[in-house]
Design an enzyme around this catalytic site. Structure first.
Site, PDB file in Angstrom:
ATOM      1  N   ASP A  50      -3.317  84.634  23.461  1.00 11.93           N
ATOM      2  CA  ASP A  50      -3.418  83.486  24.376  1.00 11.93           C
ATOM      3  C   ASP A  50      -4.880  83.320  24.808  1.00 11.93           C
ATOM      4  O   ASP A  50      -5.371  84.044  25.661  1.00 11.93           O
ATOM      5  CB  ASP A  50      -2.521  83.782  25.589  1.00 11.93           C
ATOM      6  CG  ASP A  50      -2.410  82.601  26.524  1.00 11.93           C
ATOM      7  OD1 ASP A  50      -2.630  81.463  26.090  1.00 11.93           O
ATOM      8  OD2 ASP A  50      -2.077  82.847  27.702  1.00 11.93           O
ATOM      9  N   HIS A  83      -1.264  82.102  42.530  1.00  9.08           N
ATOM     10  CA  HIS A  83      -0.181  83.083  42.646  1.00  9.08           C
ATOM     11  C   HIS A  83      -0.292  83.683  44.042  1.00  9.08           C
ATOM     12  O   HIS A  83      -1.402  83.784  44.585  1.00  9.08           O
ATOM     13  CB  HIS A  83      -0.364  84.247  41.671  1.00  9.08           C
ATOM     14  CG  HIS A  83      -0.347  83.879  40.232  1.00  9.08           C
ATOM     15  ND1 HIS A  83      -1.463  83.474  39.555  1.00  9.08           N
ATOM     16  CD2 HIS A  83       0.669  83.872  39.330  1.00  9.08           C
ATOM     17  CE1 HIS A  83      -1.144  83.234  38.295  1.00  9.08           C
ATOM     18  NE2 HIS A  83       0.141  83.456  38.134  1.00  9.08           N
ATOM     19  N   HIS A 102       0.296  77.783  24.725  1.00 10.19           N
ATOM     20  CA  HIS A 102       1.522  78.532  24.436  1.00 10.19           C
ATOM     21  C   HIS A 102       2.278  77.963  23.241  1.00 10.19           C
ATOM     22  O   HIS A 102       2.764  78.718  22.398  1.00 10.19           O
ATOM     23  CB  HIS A 102       2.416  78.579  25.677  1.00 10.19           C
ATOM     24  CG  HIS A 102       1.787  79.337  26.804  1.00 10.19           C
ATOM     25  ND1 HIS A 102       2.371  79.479  28.029  1.00 10.19           N
ATOM     26  CD2 HIS A 102       0.600  80.001  26.885  1.00 10.19           C
ATOM     27  CE1 HIS A 102       1.586  80.201  28.824  1.00 10.19           C
ATOM     28  NE2 HIS A 102       0.503  80.518  28.138  1.00 10.19           N
ATOM     29  N   MET A 126       0.446  73.235  43.630  1.00 13.57           N
ATOM     30  CA  MET A 126       1.359  74.141  42.915  1.00 13.57           C
ATOM     31  C   MET A 126       1.117  75.583  43.338  1.00 13.57           C
ATOM     32  O   MET A 126      -0.019  75.966  43.611  1.00 13.57           O
ATOM     33  CB  MET A 126       1.114  73.990  41.401  1.00 13.57           C
ATOM     34  CG  MET A 126       1.926  74.883  40.515  1.00 13.57           C
ATOM     35  SD  MET A 126       1.165  76.497  40.196  1.00 13.57           S
ATOM     36  CE  MET A 126       0.566  76.283  38.537  1.00 13.57           C
ATOM     37  N   ASP A 130      -0.057  72.492  31.986  1.00 12.99           N
ATOM     38  CA  ASP A 130      -1.182  73.428  31.882  1.00 12.99           C
ATOM     39  C   ASP A 130      -2.026  73.038  30.673  1.00 12.99           C
ATOM     40  O   ASP A 130      -1.598  73.184  29.517  1.00 12.99           O
ATOM     41  CB  ASP A 130      -0.677  74.871  31.713  1.00 12.99           C
ATOM     42  CG  ASP A 130      -0.363  75.525  33.050  1.00 12.99           C
ATOM     43  OD1 ASP A 130      -0.471  74.842  34.090  1.00 12.99           O
ATOM     44  OD2 ASP A 130      -0.012  76.721  33.058  1.00 12.99           O
ATOM     45  N   ASP A 158      -3.071  86.142  44.136  1.00  8.63           N
ATOM     46  CA  ASP A 158      -4.457  85.669  43.967  1.00  8.63           C
ATOM     47  C   ASP A 158      -5.108  85.570  45.344  1.00  8.63           C
ATOM     48  O   ASP A 158      -6.330  85.618  45.474  1.00  8.63           O
ATOM     49  CB  ASP A 158      -4.510  84.273  43.336  1.00  8.63           C
ATOM     50  CG  ASP A 158      -3.951  84.230  41.921  1.00  8.63           C
ATOM     51  OD1 ASP A 158      -3.861  85.292  41.287  1.00  8.63           O
ATOM     52  OD2 ASP A 158      -3.609  83.119  41.468  1.00  8.63           O
ATOM     53  N   ASP A 191      -5.218  75.579  33.078  1.00 11.24           N
ATOM     54  CA  ASP A 191      -4.920  77.008  33.058  1.00 11.24           C
ATOM     55  C   ASP A 191      -5.769  77.606  31.940  1.00 11.24           C
ATOM     56  O   ASP A 191      -5.277  77.948  30.867  1.00 11.24           O
ATOM     57  CB  ASP A 191      -3.433  77.247  32.813  1.00 11.24           C
ATOM     58  CG  ASP A 191      -3.096  78.721  32.946  1.00 11.24           C
ATOM     59  OD1 ASP A 191      -3.976  79.483  33.394  1.00 11.24           O
ATOM     60  OD2 ASP A 191      -1.987  79.122  32.581  1.00 11.24           O
ATOM     61  N   GLU A 233       7.678  77.612  32.779  1.00 10.22           N
ATOM     62  CA  GLU A 233       6.588  77.645  31.798  1.00 10.22           C
ATOM     63  C   GLU A 233       6.929  78.585  30.645  1.00 10.22           C
ATOM     64  O   GLU A 233       6.857  79.802  30.778  1.00 10.22           O
ATOM     65  CB  GLU A 233       5.291  78.088  32.486  1.00 10.22           C
ATOM     66  CG  GLU A 233       4.128  78.115  31.522  1.00 10.22           C
ATOM     67  CD  GLU A 233       2.807  78.456  32.188  1.00 10.22           C
ATOM     68  OE1 GLU A 233       2.713  78.356  33.434  1.00 10.22           O
ATOM     69  OE2 GLU A 233       1.878  78.845  31.470  1.00 10.22           O
ATOM     70  N   ASP A 285      -6.608  80.512  26.040  1.00  9.95           N
ATOM     71  CA  ASP A 285      -6.892  79.751  27.273  1.00  9.95           C
ATOM     72  C   ASP A 285      -8.305  79.178  27.291  1.00  9.95           C
ATOM     73  O   ASP A 285      -9.030  79.266  28.290  1.00  9.95           O
ATOM     74  CB  ASP A 285      -6.694  80.638  28.522  1.00  9.95           C
ATOM     75  CG  ASP A 285      -5.251  81.049  28.727  1.00  9.95           C
ATOM     76  OD1 ASP A 285      -4.351  80.314  28.290  1.00  9.95           O
ATOM     77  OD2 ASP A 285      -5.031  82.115  29.343  1.00  9.95           O
ATOM     78  N   LYS A 309       6.513  80.613  27.013  1.00 16.31           N
ATOM     79  CA  LYS A 309       5.433  81.235  26.230  1.00 16.31           C
ATOM     80  C   LYS A 309       6.092  82.133  25.184  1.00 16.31           C
ATOM     81  O   LYS A 309       7.077  82.804  25.486  1.00 16.31           O
ATOM     82  CB  LYS A 309       4.529  82.058  27.162  1.00 16.31           C
ATOM     83  CG  LYS A 309       3.295  82.609  26.470  1.00 16.31           C
ATOM     84  CD  LYS A 309       2.353  83.299  27.462  1.00 16.31           C
ATOM     85  CE  LYS A 309       1.110  83.798  26.754  1.00 16.31           C
ATOM     86  NZ  LYS A 309       0.200  84.530  27.652  1.00 16.31           N
ATOM     87  N   GLU A 330       2.424  74.485  28.448  1.00 15.88           N
ATOM     88  CA  GLU A 330       1.002  74.828  28.300  1.00 15.88           C
ATOM     89  C   GLU A 330       0.551  74.626  26.854  1.00 15.88           C
ATOM     90  O   GLU A 330       1.203  75.102  25.917  1.00 15.88           O
ATOM     91  CB  GLU A 330       0.752  76.277  28.731  1.00 15.88           C
ATOM     92  CG  GLU A 330      -0.709  76.667  28.491  1.00 15.88           C
ATOM     93  CD  GLU A 330      -1.105  78.025  29.038  1.00 15.88           C
ATOM     94  OE1 GLU A 330      -0.721  78.351  30.172  1.00 15.88           O
ATOM     95  OE2 GLU A 330      -1.814  78.746  28.325  1.00 15.88           O
TER      96      GLU A 330
HETATM   97  C1  GLT Z   1      -1.142  83.588  33.508  1.00 13.82           C
HETATM   98  C2  GLT Z   1      -0.497  82.891  32.355  1.00 13.82           C
HETATM   99  C3  GLT Z   1      -0.379  81.447  32.568  1.00 13.82           C
HETATM  100  C4  GLT Z   1       0.503  81.071  33.711  1.00 13.82           C
HETATM  101  C5  GLT Z   1       0.018  81.532  35.011  1.00 13.82           C
HETATM  102  C6  GLT Z   1       1.062  81.251  36.053  1.00 13.82           C
HETATM  103  S1  GLT Z   1      -0.547  83.136  35.042  1.00 13.82           S
HETATM  104  O1  GLT Z   1      -2.519  83.342  33.505  1.00 13.82           O
HETATM  105  O2  GLT Z   1      -1.233  83.162  31.161  1.00 13.82           O
HETATM  106  O3  GLT Z   1      -0.002  80.763  31.423  1.00 13.82           O
HETATM  107  O4  GLT Z   1       0.511  79.660  33.789  1.00 13.82           O
HETATM  108  O5  GLT Z   1       1.832  82.346  36.359  1.00 13.82           O
HETATM  109 MN    MN Z   2      -0.105  78.619  32.004  1.00 11.78          MN
HETATM  110 MN    MN Z   3      -2.162  80.686  28.542  1.00 12.13          MN
END
Ligand code: GLT
Ligand code: MN
Ligand code: MN
Length: 391
Positions: free
Chosen positions: A257, A56, A222, A90, A247, A59, A289, A183, A259, A185, A219
């Site tokens: 979430d 980002h 998500h 990216m 992702d 970041d 991600d 993306e 991750d 979510k 993702e």
């Molecule tokens: C954040 C989010 C992710 C996105 C990122 C990109 S930032 O961590 O949870 O799923 O991919 O903005």
């Molecule tokens: Mn993501």
């Molecule tokens: Mn996520």
């Protein structure tokens, strides 16, 4: 020790600065790990065999940096990335941390906030282009609601479309070689987010001025949060020619979430995902991600990053073995033979009055078709044994 599951650059694994750099802060607790310097992160990722590092805007460049500070940081980072043998495939915009985005960015009800979000994104796109990014991700973390009492959801969709149309035109005007990857979510950090799933986002993309320039960044976590099948989501995305980026991570259903490290929760589904990606010939970056458990120190972060890539490569090998396994392929061939013999009436040129009549006149052996088993139990057990390492 290097082995066949040690990643190589041409495996195209990437990590976000925000992933390995995650400090373990959550809604209840302070960071458990110190902030990681972006140049250091790039060096470490290069040594682990990653292909690239994503980011980002904030970041790397603090929200309130002066233009001089920005240029100095970017110059240093570019050198670190090149020295590490990495690329930046990216980039994206942080449209969620600053309190100005409390009620959204492109879908904020305040036109000034929407304008600021566009300005910030144009600057971040310039940064991405300077670093060589060819994919620009849009994750609408704050594009949503806790209550429907004020904004009409139809306005949110309209404003989001206006923003993406504007930014597509900006990229073309600048002559950047860049595509957008949206993306979806379902929720978090907002109570509900607009465009919650891959399906919603695909439908939205079709309404844009320049739909060819816009694809998806689905993702794993998500879709899984909502209880959806991520392998199906990716299949539909691939079939639509829209898998611009992906992702990878892992997640339990109906949770926040998480991750998690790739493959750590749903190894079987992760296997079928890897098989799909490999069989499809997808050759874009495979982006993690994900983040290390909050329990970890820096060593744990690198163990996590290695594990993400290693698991993908193990599944890739398993997918190759699936495609070569005589017993598995024998069952598939037998099933396909049976399937193809029923293809006739609808194959070829599709509908005509004649094929319709032929189909109406055709008689089916309902009994035979309805009673024939599909052997999926056998097939699935073979997959399980392959994954469990006894095959
Ligand atoms: C954040 C989010 C992710 C996105 C990122 C990109 S930032 O961590 O949870 O799923 O991919 O903005
Ligand atoms: Mn993501
Ligand atoms: Mn996520």
């Amino acid at each position: 020790m290097a082995d066949q599951y040690t990643p190589q650059k041409n495996d195209k694994f990437t990590f976000g600065l925000w992933t390995v750099g995650n400090t373990g802060r959550d809604a209840w607790g302070e960071p458990t790990r110190p902030t990681m310097d972006p140049e250091y992160a790039a060096r470490q990722l290069g040594e682990l065999g990653a292909y690239g590092v994503n980011l980002h805007d904030n970041d790397l460049v603090p929200f309130d940096a002066t233009p001089q500070e920005r240029d100095k940081i970017v110059t240093g980072f570019k050198k670190a990335v090149a020295d590490a043998g990495l690329v930046v495939p990216m980039a994206t915009t942080n449209l969620f941390s600053n309190p100005i985005f409390r009620d959204g960015a492109f879908t904020s009800s305040d036109a000034n906030v929407r304008a600021f979000a566009l300005q910030k994104t144009m600057n971040a796109i310039d940064l991405g282009a300077e670093l060589g990014a060819e994919t620009y991700v849009f994750w609408g973390g704050r594009e949503g609601t806790e209550t429907e009492a004020y904004r009409d959801g139809r306005d949110a969709v309209k404003w989001f479309r206006e923003a993406i149309n504007f930014l597509c035109a900006y990229v073309q005007d600048q002559g950047y070689n860049m595509r957008f990857a949206m993306e979806p979510k379902p929720n978090e950090p907002r109570g509900d987010l607009y465009f919650p799933t891959v399906g919603h986002m695909l439908a939205f993309i079709a309404t844009l001025d320049n739909p060819d320039m816009v694809g998806l960044n689905p993702e794993f976590a998500h879709e899984t949060m909502t209880g959806l099948n991520f392998v199906h989501a990716v299949a539909q995305t691939l079939e639509a020619g829209k898998l611009f980026h992906i992702d990878l991570n892992d997640q339990q259903m109906a949770r926040f979430d998480q991750d998690f490290r790739f493959g750590s929760e749903n190894p079987k589904r992760a296997f079928f995902l890897v098989k799909l990606l490999e069989d499809s010939g997808y050759d874009g970056p495979k982006h993690y991600d994900a983040k290390a458990y909050r329990t970890e120190d820096e060593d744990g972060v690198w163990a996590f990053a290695r594990g993400c890539m290693r698991t993908y490569l193990i599944f890739r090998e398993k997918a190759q073995r699936f495609n070569q396994d005589a017993e598995i392929q024998g069952i598939l061939a037998e099933l396909q033979q049976g399937d193809e013999s029923y293809d006739g009436p609808t194959a070829g040129d599709g509908y005509s009055a004649e094929t319709a009549q032929t189909l109406k006149d055709r008689s089916f052996d309902i009994q035979a078709l309805a009673t024939k088993g599909r052997r999926y139990e056998e097939l699935d057990q073979l997959v399980m044994e392959l994954l469990l390492g006894v095959r």
